[in-house]
Design an enzyme around this catalytic site. Structure first.
Site, mmCIF file in Angstrom:
data_model
loop_
_atom_site.group_PDB
_atom_site.id
_atom_site.type_symbol
_atom_site.label_atom_id
_atom_site.label_comp_id
_atom_site.label_asym_id
_atom_site.label_seq_id
_atom_site.Cartn_x
_atom_site.Cartn_y
_atom_site.Cartn_z
ATOM 1 N N ALA A 1 50.809 -25.248 35.374
ATOM 2 C CA ALA A 1 51.135 -23.820 35.375
ATOM 3 C C ALA A 1 51.573 -23.405 36.774
ATOM 4 C CB ALA A 1 49.895 -23.026 34.976
ATOM 5 N N GLY B 1 49.180 -28.357 32.828
ATOM 6 C CA GLY B 1 50.255 -28.170 31.851
ATOM 7 C C GLY B 1 51.343 -29.224 31.965
ATOM 8 N N GLU C 1 50.040 -31.883 29.899
ATOM 9 C CA GLU C 1 50.098 -31.428 28.500
ATOM 10 C C GLU C 1 51.523 -31.504 27.960
ATOM 11 O OE1 GLU C 1 47.788 -27.785 29.514
ATOM 12 O OE2 GLU C 1 46.776 -28.221 27.624
ATOM 13 N N GLU D 1 42.055 -28.394 34.983
ATOM 14 C CA GLU D 1 41.805 -26.986 34.657
ATOM 15 C C GLU D 1 40.361 -26.533 34.849
ATOM 16 O OE1 GLU D 1 43.840 -28.893 32.934
ATOM 17 O OE2 GLU D 1 45.609 -27.769 32.290
HETATM 18 N N1 COA Z 1 52.137 -23.722 41.020
HETATM 19 C C1 COA Z 1 52.872 -23.186 41.999
HETATM 20 N N2 COA Z 1 53.153 -23.790 43.157
HETATM 21 C C2 COA Z 1 52.686 -25.038 43.324
HETATM 22 C C3 COA Z 1 51.892 -25.690 42.337
HETATM 23 C C4 COA Z 1 51.622 -24.965 41.145
HETATM 24 N N3 COA Z 1 50.922 -25.514 40.141
HETATM 25 N N4 COA Z 1 51.540 -26.911 42.796
HETATM 26 C C5 COA Z 1 52.091 -27.015 44.022
HETATM 27 N N5 COA Z 1 52.773 -25.898 44.341
HETATM 28 C C6 COA Z 1 53.454 -25.585 45.589
HETATM 29 C C7 COA Z 1 52.459 -25.452 46.726
HETATM 30 O O1 COA Z 1 51.853 -24.175 46.730
HETATM 31 C C8 COA Z 1 53.353 -25.679 47.920
HETATM 32 O O2 COA Z 1 54.105 -24.525 48.222
HETATM 33 P P1 COA Z 1 54.064 -23.895 49.718
HETATM 34 O O3 COA Z 1 54.701 -24.947 50.561
HETATM 35 O O4 COA Z 1 54.865 -22.649 49.566
HETATM 36 O O5 COA Z 1 52.626 -23.676 50.033
HETATM 37 C C9 COA Z 1 54.315 -26.736 47.398
HETATM 38 O O6 COA Z 1 54.278 -26.664 45.983
HETATM 39 C C10 COA Z 1 53.901 -28.111 47.842
HETATM 40 O O7 COA Z 1 52.535 -28.307 47.464
HETATM 41 P P2 COA Z 1 51.467 -29.066 48.393
HETATM 42 O O8 COA Z 1 50.117 -28.812 47.829
HETATM 43 O O9 COA Z 1 51.719 -28.706 49.823
HETATM 44 O O10 COA Z 1 51.940 -30.570 48.157
HETATM 45 P P3 COA Z 1 51.056 -31.887 48.121
HETATM 46 O O11 COA Z 1 52.048 -33.017 47.979
HETATM 47 O O12 COA Z 1 50.077 -31.928 49.250
HETATM 48 O O13 COA Z 1 50.177 -31.806 46.753
HETATM 49 C C11 COA Z 1 49.823 -31.385 44.383
HETATM 50 C C12 COA Z 1 50.830 -31.770 45.502
HETATM 51 C C13 COA Z 1 50.618 -31.195 43.110
HETATM 52 C C14 COA Z 1 48.843 -32.558 44.204
HETATM 53 C C15 COA Z 1 49.058 -30.115 44.791
HETATM 54 O O14 COA Z 1 50.010 -29.127 45.138
HETATM 55 C C16 COA Z 1 48.203 -29.556 43.692
HETATM 56 O O15 COA Z 1 47.107 -30.074 43.431
HETATM 57 N N6 COA Z 1 48.686 -28.469 43.010
HETATM 58 C C17 COA Z 1 47.932 -27.780 42.019
HETATM 59 C C18 COA Z 1 48.011 -28.538 40.711
HETATM 60 C C19 COA Z 1 47.120 -27.945 39.640
HETATM 61 O O16 COA Z 1 45.938 -27.746 39.815
HETATM 62 N N7 COA Z 1 47.726 -27.712 38.470
HETATM 63 C C20 COA Z 1 47.004 -27.295 37.315
HETATM 64 C C21 COA Z 1 47.212 -25.877 37.041
HETATM 65 S S1 COA Z 1 46.276 -25.422 35.626
#
Ligand code: COA
Length: 264
Positions: free
Chosen positions: A69, A114, A117, A137
């Protein structure tokens, strides 16, 4: 029905495969409302496009297939708006889930929440070697809302699904392969999209009516008791029996040549 254009979903025909690329690299291809809607629109258009034999889902860049998401978009949404998005997952991911054409997810990077999913809507999954796959989640004080609690246990079994969902455990590509969550890990040095397209070659030159009937029998049967499932199989068999491709297969066999299936 037309394919989406110019938005966050890139749509490309690669031979008879339709490649749908989630293209929001700056947000790790997170699912905005528009992206969810475009996925559904593309799935519906592909269902009736005779030039498409299979749908391949992938993400732009090499970091993420999809980070789930869009958590930034979600901060600005009311609870009612979130409910509406969760309903949208049902209808739009549902169009992929029920696709009569095989759907393959080529996981080029992390698939979380998601994002996983979405990959669970696919019939087959291929992963790049370095990916991480998980449903985090509950660590965000919510639960998977796009089918994760239902689809994952059907694929990996109850105990493993609970381990992933309750612990928020992220699997490596090799673990996902061992658990049967992905069908294949692309060899190092081969882009996962290329590997996935080569993997599904038998689908691309195969018999579409038979593939659709097999998918329907398997998917409907999983939700039914065995006796009902056996009946569903007979009904699906009847459809392939009267297809032109079935006659072409027998002709090609007799003439010792590869069959040329038309999807009729
Ligand atoms: N929604 C919106 N933006 C997201 C995102 C999400 N689910 N996941 C990552 N981003 C954005 C970050 O906020 C960041 O933006 P910024 O530079 O403006 O702060 C950019 O993408 C890069 O993310 P970052 O966390 O710096 O990269 P990373 O390589 O260190 O880690 C992930 C990548 C995907 C592992 C980590 O971002 C993460 O765990 N995201 C959340 C995933 C999550 O919990 N999803 C489930 C939602 S129910």
């Amino acid at each position: 029905m037309a394919y989406p254009q110019g938005g966050p979903l890139r749509v490309e025909h690669r031979g008879t495969a339709l490649v749908l690329t989630l293209d929001r690299v700056e947000r790790h291809n997170a699912l905005s409302r528009q992206l969810i809607e475009e996925l559904g629109q593309a799935a519906r258009a592909a269902a009736t496009d005779p030039s498409v034999r299979a749908i391949v889902l992938t993400g732009a860049g090499d970091k993420a297939f999809c980070a789930g998401a869009d958590l930034k978009e979600r901060q600005a949404l009311s609870k009612d708006q979130v409910r509406e998005i969760v309903r949208l997952y049902r209808t739009e991911f549902g169009a992929l889930d029920r696709s009569p054409k095989p759907v393959i997810a080529a996981l080029n990077g992390v698939a979380l929440g998601g994002g996983l999913e979405l990959a669970l809507m696919a019939d087959l999954r291929v992963a790049a070697a370095g990916v991480q796959i998980g449903l985090p989640e509950t660590s965000l004080a919510i639960i998977p809302g796009a089918g994760g609690t239902q689809k994952l246990p059907r694929i990996v079994g109850e105990a493993r699904a609970k381990e992933m969902i309750l612990l928020g455990r992220r699997l490596s590509a090799d673990e996902a392969l061992a658990w049967g969550l992905v069908n294949r890990v692309a060899p190092a040095g081969t882009p996962v999209l290329d590997d996935a397209l080569a993997f599904i070659e038998p689908i691309l030159r195969g018999a579409p009516v038979a593939q659709a009937a097999a998918l329907e029998a398997i998917d409907a049967g999983l939700d039914a008791d065995l006796a009902t499932g056996m009946q569903l199989e007979i009904l699906a068999y009847d459809r392939v029996l009267v297809s032109e491709d079935r006659d072409e297969a027998l002709r090609a066999f007799g003439e010792k040549r590869p069959p040329n299936y038309q999807g009729k």
